[in-house]
Design a protein around this motif. Structure first.
Motif, short mmCIF file in Angstrom:
data_model
loop_
_atom_site.label_atom_id
_atom_site.label_comp_id
_atom_site.label_asym_id
_atom_site.label_seq_id
_atom_site.Cartn_x
_atom_site.Cartn_y
_atom_site.Cartn_z
N MET A 231 0.82 -1.21 0.00
CA MET A 231 0.00 0.00 0.00
C MET A 231 0.86 1.26 0.00
O MET A 231 0.53 2.24 -0.67
N LYS A 232 1.95 1.22 0.73
CA LYS A 232 2.84 2.38 0.75
C LYS A 232 3.45 2.63 -0.63
O LYS A 232 3.52 3.77 -1.10
N LEU A 233 3.88 1.57 -1.30
CA LEU A 233 4.47 1.72 -2.62
C LEU A 233 3.45 2.27 -3.61
O LEU A 233 3.78 3.11 -4.47
N LEU A 234 2.22 1.80 -3.50
CA LEU A 234 1.18 2.29 -4.40
C LEU A 234 0.85 3.75 -4.10
O LEU A 234 0.58 4.54 -5.01
N GLU A 235 0.88 4.10 -2.84
CA GLU A 235 0.63 5.50 -2.46
C GLU A 235 1.68 6.41 -3.09
O GLU A 235 1.39 7.52 -3.55
N GLU A 236 2.89 5.88 -3.12
CA GLU A 236 4.02 6.68 -3.60
C GLU A 236 4.07 6.74 -5.12
O GLU A 236 4.43 7.78 -5.69
N ASN A 237 3.76 5.62 -5.76
CA ASN A 237 3.98 5.52 -7.20
C ASN A 237 2.71 5.55 -8.05
O ASN A 237 2.78 5.36 -9.27
N GLY A 238 1.59 5.76 -7.43
CA GLY A 238 0.35 5.85 -8.21
C GLY A 238 -0.18 4.51 -8.64
O GLY A 238 -1.17 4.03 -8.09
N LYS A 239 0.46 3.87 -9.58
CA LYS A 239 0.04 2.52 -9.95
C LYS A 239 1.25 1.65 -10.24
O LYS A 239 2.27 2.13 -10.72
N MET A 240 1.13 0.39 -9.88
CA MET A 240 2.22 -0.57 -10.09
C MET A 240 1.62 -1.94 -10.39
O MET A 240 0.50 -2.23 -10.02
N TYR A 241 2.42 -2.77 -11.05
CA TYR A 241 1.99 -4.16 -11.25
C TYR A 241 2.85 -5.06 -10.38
O TYR A 241 3.91 -4.66 -9.89
N GLY A 242 2.36 -6.28 -10.21
CA GLY A 242 2.95 -7.19 -9.23
C GLY A 242 4.45 -7.36 -9.35
O GLY A 242 5.19 -7.15 -8.38
N TYR A 243 4.87 -7.74 -10.52
CA TYR A 243 6.30 -7.98 -10.72
C TYR A 243 7.13 -6.74 -10.40
O TYR A 243 8.21 -6.82 -9.83
N GLU A 244 6.57 -5.60 -10.78
CA GLU A 244 7.25 -4.32 -10.52
C GLU A 244 7.44 -4.11 -9.01
O GLU A 244 8.47 -3.61 -8.57
#
Lengths: 111, 111
Positions: free
Chosen positions: A16-29
């Motif tokens: 959740m923190k990474l998504l908050e920071e980067n907007g959108k991400m995929y699993g492997y990323e």
DNA sequence: TGTTATGTATAAGAATCTTATGTATGTTTG
DNA sequence: CAAACATACATAAGATTCTTATACATAACA
């Protein structure tokens, strides 16, 4: 993810923190990002990651968007509004946790 | 112990650190000590504590000594030699864990 | 052409914890 | 003085989270 049992329970917060920071991400990323940030110390396994993503989605904290890049499927995840609120809570809990663990393990710093 | 899933996996390390610090402790004493240090934020449940103590003992990291105080039984635990070595390792892992979590959650502090 | 990288997914089992329950004694409080 | 709370240990059923293994598919590299 990893050998040390300590990380158990922290995966959701990390995602959740990474998504908050980067907007959108995929699993492997996400796995690659975590590996990079921790200099290879923390390796999220797929068996932990994908079920966690699916659960967060089912709980309404994440939205999915499928894209095809270089003929390979990617499922981009991003926080919903509810997910953003929950992220704030979980980060706050994480800070409390870290503070408590430091009090327990490094009691001299309290004084 | 507690609601937040974050503490999952950290109980053994907490126990061993407290024993390293205090020489010998009994189960109930550990729960009270943890509650005091964390200002009531972390409450170890008996269902987690006693199995953990028994396992650490079975692994050879703890020795037991039974005493009767005020007509009540107490089982005092202390670290074995092997347990002391293991404690050093686990505390080191905990420090790595905390460092990694802070890198993930507070990336700005890295620079 | 076999290995590595990218990308997602699930199933079986292990490990850790919560919740509930049980036993027993001592102390406090209404 | 009876009920509630504190002290002290223990275990069993179930939930949750993770590891390990496997599966499928495309692309790049050696």
């Amino acid at each position: 993810m990893k050998n040390s049992q300590l990380y158990k329970g922290s995966l959701n917060t990390i995602i959740m923190k990474l998504l908050e920071e980067n907007g959108k991400m995929y699993g492997y990323e996400i796995t690659q990002k975590v590996k990079a940030i921790t200099q290879g110390e923390l390796n999220i396994t797929e068996g932990a990651l994908y079920p966690a993503l699916h659960k967060l989605e089912a709980e309404g904290f994440l939205d999915v968007e499928i894209e095809k890049v270089d003929n390979r499927m990617r499922k981009y995840y991003k926080l919903t509004e509810s997910g953003e609120k929950e992220t704030v809570n979980r980060l706050s809990e994480l800070e409390d946790f870290i503070r408590n663990m430091q009090s327990l393990v490094n009691p001299k710093l309290e004084f």
